[in-house]
Design an enzyme around this catalytic site. Structure first.
Site, mmCIF file in Angstrom:
data_model
loop_
_atom_site.group_PDB
_atom_site.id
_atom_site.type_symbol
_atom_site.label_atom_id
_atom_site.label_comp_id
_atom_site.label_asym_id
_atom_site.label_seq_id
_atom_site.Cartn_x
_atom_site.Cartn_y
_atom_site.Cartn_z
ATOM 1 N N PHE A 46 0.864 -1.193 0.000
ATOM 2 C CA PHE A 46 0.000 0.000 0.000
ATOM 3 C C PHE A 46 0.892 1.233 0.000
ATOM 4 C CE2 PHE A 46 -3.926 2.203 1.898
ATOM 5 C CZ PHE A 46 -4.622 2.103 0.702
ATOM 6 N N LYS A 157 8.755 -6.473 -9.890
ATOM 7 C CA LYS A 157 9.567 -7.086 -10.953
ATOM 8 C C LYS A 157 10.263 -8.372 -10.504
ATOM 9 C CE LYS A 157 11.226 -2.779 -11.111
ATOM 10 N NZ LYS A 157 10.414 -1.636 -11.067
ATOM 11 N N VAL A 184 7.544 -3.618 -16.750
ATOM 12 C CA VAL A 184 8.487 -3.025 -17.700
ATOM 13 C C VAL A 184 7.769 -1.930 -18.494
ATOM 14 C CG1 VAL A 184 10.009 -3.444 -19.678
ATOM 15 C CG2 VAL A 184 9.677 -5.238 -17.972
ATOM 16 N N GLY A 186 6.442 1.076 -17.684
ATOM 17 C CA GLY A 186 5.395 1.960 -17.172
ATOM 18 C C GLY A 186 4.114 1.762 -17.976
ATOM 19 N N GLY A 238 10.340 12.151 -7.423
ATOM 20 C CA GLY A 238 9.768 10.832 -7.139
ATOM 21 C C GLY A 238 10.095 9.797 -8.196
ATOM 22 N N ASP A 252 17.788 -2.039 -11.706
ATOM 23 C CA ASP A 252 16.403 -1.968 -12.189
ATOM 24 C C ASP A 252 16.339 -2.292 -13.688
ATOM 25 O OD1 ASP A 252 13.534 -1.032 -11.674
ATOM 26 O OD2 ASP A 252 14.141 0.273 -13.330
ATOM 27 N N LYS A 256 14.510 -5.506 -15.668
ATOM 28 C CA LYS A 256 13.552 -5.333 -16.771
ATOM 29 C C LYS A 256 14.034 -6.048 -18.037
ATOM 30 C CE LYS A 256 11.707 -1.008 -14.984
ATOM 31 N NZ LYS A 256 11.903 0.451 -14.980
ATOM 32 N N GLY A 348 6.071 5.770 -12.672
ATOM 33 C CA GLY A 348 5.117 6.679 -12.044
ATOM 34 C C GLY A 348 3.973 5.872 -11.465
HETATM 35 N N1 NAP Z 1 6.464 3.447 -8.484
HETATM 36 C C1 NAP Z 1 6.573 3.144 -9.767
HETATM 37 O O1 NAP Z 1 6.583 4.009 -10.650
HETATM 38 C C2 NAP Z 1 6.657 1.701 -10.194
HETATM 39 C C3 NAP Z 1 6.552 1.373 -11.557
HETATM 40 C C4 NAP Z 1 6.596 0.031 -11.937
HETATM 41 C C5 NAP Z 1 6.762 -0.951 -10.976
HETATM 42 N N2 NAP Z 1 6.897 -0.590 -9.666
HETATM 43 C C6 NAP Z 1 7.059 -1.653 -8.681
HETATM 44 O O2 NAP Z 1 5.830 -1.734 -7.957
HETATM 45 C C7 NAP Z 1 6.081 -2.059 -6.588
HETATM 46 C C8 NAP Z 1 5.478 -1.001 -5.686
HETATM 47 O O3 NAP Z 1 6.076 0.239 -5.946
HETATM 48 P P1 NAP Z 1 5.812 1.484 -4.976
HETATM 49 O O4 NAP Z 1 6.405 2.663 -5.663
HETATM 50 O O5 NAP Z 1 4.376 1.497 -4.569
HETATM 51 O O6 NAP Z 1 6.717 1.058 -3.711
HETATM 52 P P2 NAP Z 1 6.595 1.634 -2.226
HETATM 53 O O7 NAP Z 1 5.982 2.991 -2.228
HETATM 54 O O8 NAP Z 1 7.928 1.451 -1.617
HETATM 55 O O9 NAP Z 1 5.535 0.656 -1.510
HETATM 56 C C9 NAP Z 1 5.854 -0.661 -1.177
HETATM 57 C C10 NAP Z 1 4.725 -1.210 -0.322
HETATM 58 O O10 NAP Z 1 5.020 -2.577 -0.050
HETATM 59 C C11 NAP Z 1 4.804 -2.803 1.345
HETATM 60 N N3 NAP Z 1 5.612 -3.937 1.781
HETATM 61 C C12 NAP Z 1 6.942 -4.006 1.989
HETATM 62 N N4 NAP Z 1 7.290 -5.236 2.385
HETATM 63 C C13 NAP Z 1 6.138 -5.951 2.467
HETATM 64 C C14 NAP Z 1 5.830 -7.287 2.833
HETATM 65 N N5 NAP Z 1 6.774 -8.153 3.213
HETATM 66 N N6 NAP Z 1 4.532 -7.678 2.804
HETATM 67 C C15 NAP Z 1 3.559 -6.816 2.417
HETATM 68 N N7 NAP Z 1 3.792 -5.539 2.044
HETATM 69 C C16 NAP Z 1 5.074 -5.115 2.082
HETATM 70 C C17 NAP Z 1 5.199 -1.505 2.020
HETATM 71 O O11 NAP Z 1 4.641 -1.474 3.314
HETATM 72 P P3 NAP Z 1 4.718 -0.179 4.277
HETATM 73 O O12 NAP Z 1 3.707 0.788 3.720
HETATM 74 O O13 NAP Z 1 4.336 -0.693 5.619
HETATM 75 O O14 NAP Z 1 6.128 0.318 4.189
HETATM 76 C C18 NAP Z 1 4.562 -0.509 1.035
HETATM 77 O O15 NAP Z 1 3.213 -0.342 1.342
HETATM 78 C C19 NAP Z 1 7.602 -2.186 -6.461
HETATM 79 O O16 NAP Z 1 7.946 -3.542 -6.561
HETATM 80 C C20 NAP Z 1 8.148 -1.402 -7.641
HETATM 81 O O17 NAP Z 1 9.396 -1.866 -8.089
HETATM 82 C C21 NAP Z 1 6.824 0.703 -9.257
#
Ligand code: NAP
Length: 422
Positions: A46, A157, A184, A186, A238, A252, A256, A348
């Protein structure tokens, strides 16, 4: 016996005949009553992406039953909330943003694996952290979800870059679907294009700028910023992962590149096998010299059958490769249909949430009045990212156990061998 006691998967070609029945047979198995027919989602993670998705679902009318989905549980790193009537997403968002904790449903001291076991969702949306060499915790979450009979939509990923074959075999054994189009590119539909549109064209090579953060930093340096200044700017906007070295050292991009490879070619490779270069402060003079010659430096991936690498390379400044900002660019060279170029915003939370909605909408058995997804290619043309439909209908919702809160016992990672045992 091969690894984990599981027979090695048969060799896979991009053109794979699927053994499943028609999509309609599974549709008929879903309950008819509108409220009951809504797919029960467990959201794991979340953070930025999980909250952006919750916001979109809320705006799309999640709470009044407009969407075909109902988020019945949310898990973060500290616990879970569960409400069979549907989590109050507005309250969950407000509580998480104000306190860092989960609210909007009944709180349980469960980890993700326990939540999957207890909630027995129809769909697990896995958007937790990508942070380890073994693809954990995401890989265990995905394998446990499949074992529990859930389909999976993931932006994490790790499972697909490091444990691809394990996940594929588990998906085929359990007959569930796994969609990971947002891992991969976005919002750029590169994996869908490779898997759904191009098998018949025979892809020979993909070259790609896979990491928008390094592209942004390199273009800022070309505009005259210092290395640290450009990194801070990327963080403030961000663009970076929580640990910026993940982007800067090319991890990263390597993840990908491995995912792109694994969607196209068999046997799968691990991100650990991807040759990798990264960005260091010493890159600054090279960027400036290249600029004086009408050139630019980019961190570009090359994916061919059996191998992938990520390297710093010079390109013409007026070419699509040198697009400024956090852009991803993909050039797909095919044997039978020439070369394709795809480009767009490579990351994003909003873009990723939009992609997850499309993946949810694309799950067989979904019906999506609030969205209009493109129809998938015929089944026989689809590749391994979308494993076969099950021959058995899933258990009815009311038969799922709804036990009391379990103690927060740290669950061990799940292996593919266990998937058969669950
Ligand atoms: N942001 C992007 O643009 C983007 C794009 C493509 C893919 N992704 C991928 O999508 C995923 C999420 O990205 P994000 O930006 O949302 O990351 P984030 O803001 O760091 O959020 C990660 C979430 O995972 C939770 N978490 C961590 N360890 C956990 C566990 N063991 N069990 C359950 N929940 C756990 C965290 O909990 P807490 O809230 O308690 O810390 C947090 O809510 C990542 O794998 C990232 O590589 C992101």
């Amino acid at each position: 016996m091969p690894k984990d006691g599981i027979p090695a998967p048969p060799p896979r070609s991009p053109l794979r005949v699927r053994t499943s029945g028609p999509v309609a047979s599974r549709r008929a198995a879903t309950p008819a009553a509108p409220e009951d027919a809504r797919h029960r989602i467990l959201l794991i993670g979340f953070g930025h992406v999980g909250r952006a998705l919750a916001r979109r679902l809320h705006d799309l009318g999640h709470s009044v039953g407009v969407t075909p989905w109902r988020v019945v549980g949310i898990v973060d790193s500290r616990g879970a909330i569960w409400d069979e009537r549907g989590v109050d997403l507005a309250a969950a968002l407000e509580t998480k943003e104000a306190t860092g904790r989960l609210g909007g449903g009944s709180w349980r001291c469960w980890g993700a694996l326990e939540a999957i076991r207890q909630v027995r969702p129809d769909v697990v949306v896995e958007v937790s952290v990508t942070n380890s060499e073994r693809g954990e915790p995401g890989a265990s979450h995905v394998l446990a979800a499949l074992a529990a009979g859930a389909d999976v939509v993931a932006s994490n990923k790790g499972p697909f870059a490091l444990r691809y074959d394990e996940v594929r075999v588990a998906a085929e054994r359990t007959g569930r679907e796994v969609r990971f189009g947002t891992t991969v590119g976005g919002i750029v539909p590169i994996l869908e294009t490779l898997v759904e549109r191009l098998p018949g064209a025979e892809v020979e090579e993909v070259r790609a700028v896979l990491n928008g953060t390094t592209q942004f930093i390199l273009s800022e340096i070309a505009e005259g910023r210092g290395f640290d200044e450009a990194v801070v700017e990327a963080q403030e906007r961000g663009f970076t992962e929580p640990d910026p070295s993940w982007d800067l050292e090319g991890h990263d991009a390597a993840l990908k590149a491995a995912i792109v490879h694994n969607c196209l070619f068999s046997p799968a490779i691990s991100a650990a096998e991807v040759g990798r270069e990264g960005l260091r402060p010493e890159v600054v003079p090279a960027v400036r010299r290249a600029r004086q010659r009408g050139r630019a430096l980019v961190l570009r991936g090359h994916v061919r059958p059996g191998s992938a690498r990520v390297a710093l390379e010079e390109v013409a400044r007026d070419s699509p490769w040198a697009a400024s900002g956090a852009t991803n660019t993909f050039e797909v060279r095919t044997r039978r249909a020439g070369t394709l170029l795809l480009q767009g915003r490579g990351a994003g939370a909003e873009e990723t949430a939009a992609g997850i909605l499309a993946d949810l909408a694309g799950l067989r058995g979904s019906h999506t009045p609030a969205l209009s997804p493109a129809r998938a290619a015929p089944e026989w043309l689809q590749g391994a990212a979308w494993p076969p439909v099950p021959s058995e209908p899933r258990a009815a919702t009311e038969e799922r156990p709804k036990g009391p809160a379990a103690p927060d016992v740290p669950a061990p990672p799940v292996s593919a061998a266990e998937v058969r045992a669950w």
